[in-house]
Scaffold this motif. Structure first.
Motif, mmCIF file in Angstrom:
data_model
loop_
_atom_site.group_PDB
_atom_site.id
_atom_site.type_symbol
_atom_site.label_atom_id
_atom_site.label_comp_id
_atom_site.label_asym_id
_atom_site.label_seq_id
_atom_site.Cartn_x
_atom_site.Cartn_y
_atom_site.Cartn_z
ATOM 1 N N UNK A 144 75.253 -108.938 84.199
ATOM 2 C CA UNK A 144 74.416 -109.202 85.368
ATOM 3 C C UNK A 144 73.375 -108.092 85.470
ATOM 4 N N UNK A 145 72.130 -108.463 85.268
ATOM 5 C CA UNK A 145 71.028 -107.512 85.307
ATOM 6 C C UNK A 145 70.392 -107.382 83.941
ATOM 7 N N UNK A 146 69.117 -107.756 83.841
ATOM 8 C CA UNK A 146 68.396 -107.697 82.570
ATOM 9 C C UNK A 146 67.381 -106.561 82.569
ATOM 10 N N UNK A 147 67.776 -105.429 83.173
ATOM 11 C CA UNK A 147 66.994 -104.210 83.060
ATOM 12 C C UNK A 147 67.415 -103.485 81.790
ATOM 13 N N UNK A 148 67.018 -102.240 81.621
ATOM 14 C CA UNK A 148 67.320 -101.515 80.383
ATOM 15 C C UNK A 148 68.814 -101.480 80.033
ATOM 16 N N UNK A 149 69.676 -101.195 80.996
ATOM 17 C CA UNK A 149 71.111 -101.099 80.707
ATOM 18 C C UNK A 149 71.696 -102.462 80.353
ATOM 19 N N UNK A 150 71.326 -103.484 81.115
ATOM 20 C CA UNK A 150 71.836 -104.817 80.832
ATOM 21 C C UNK A 150 71.355 -105.347 79.487
ATOM 22 N N UNK A 151 70.103 -105.069 79.152
ATOM 23 C CA UNK A 151 69.563 -105.495 77.860
ATOM 24 C C UNK A 151 70.290 -104.814 76.709
ATOM 25 N N UNK B 153 73.980 -105.252 72.188
ATOM 26 C CA UNK B 153 75.044 -104.601 71.404
ATOM 27 C C UNK B 153 76.301 -105.464 71.405
ATOM 28 N N UNK B 154 76.668 -106.026 72.552
ATOM 29 C CA UNK B 154 77.857 -106.876 72.623
ATOM 30 C C UNK B 154 77.706 -108.082 71.698
ATOM 31 N N UNK C 147 62.704 -110.372 82.115
ATOM 32 C CA UNK C 147 63.568 -109.232 81.806
ATOM 33 C C UNK C 147 62.831 -107.938 82.146
ATOM 34 N N UNK C 148 63.577 -106.855 82.247
ATOM 35 C CA UNK C 148 62.939 -105.544 82.358
ATOM 36 C C UNK C 148 63.343 -104.711 83.549
#
Length: 182
Positions: A34-41, A46-47, A63-64
């Protein structure tokens, strides 16, 4: 210098290349991020590369996350490239489903093996006398050009965001002066 290891805002492996190794999973999971900012991306890509099935949610239509604000600041145009990279990376990963403009709630997230919350920051509210005056604007409204900003501005806060807003406003003033001179 503090003799600390260098790190990267986007790449968790930077500075840890010999210690943080992503290996294929032996037990693929169905993950919601949940969240397509830097951490979510970073998490989603990677997953997926490790073999998990990932659904990446964001309530925004793109995204972003905060990078979409940062890229507006003169001198931080590299964030456009970072978002371009992640756009192509996501498209190259068949096990990632991107769900933009989608609010992820308990019913949406039911059925996933794991849920990763990477929802970013909420700007602090100002608790000064006059904070609710019509001429007071948040950095989000200024950087998204939703707030009218006059010629004389007071910026509360001298941290990174305050500096970025000052840069943004100064360059807009330079652009306006150049246009007026033409």
């Amino acid at each position: 210098f503090k003799m600390q290891r260098a790190s990267c805002l986007v790449n968790p492996r930077a500075g840890y290349e010999t210690e943080l190794n992503y290996t294929p999973t032996e037990a693929p999971l169905n993950l919601a991020v949940v969240g397509a900012g830097p951490a979510g991306l970073a998490c989603a890509t990677v997953a997926a590369e490790r073999g998990h099935k990932v659904t990446l949610f964001d309530r925004s239509p793109s995204i972003g996350g905060q990078f979409n604000l940062a890229k507006q600041v003169p001198g931080k145009e590299e964030f456009y490239e970072t978002l371009r990279y992640f756009t192509h990376k996501l498209a190259s990963l068949p096990t990632v489903s991107l769900q933009l403009a989608t609010e992820a709630d308990a019913s949406t997230l039911a059925g996933y093996d794991r849920v990763v919350l990477a929802t970013g920051v909420v700007p602090r509210s100002l608790s000064l006398l006059g904070w609710d005056h019509p001429k007071v604007a948040s950095y989000v409204d200024v950087l998204q050009r939703r707030a009218a900003v006059g010629e004389r501005v007071a910026i509360v806060g001298a941290g990174g965001i305050g500096f970025d807003v000052a840069e943004f406003l100064m360059h807009r003033a330079d652009e306006a002066a150049a246009a007026a001179a033409d």
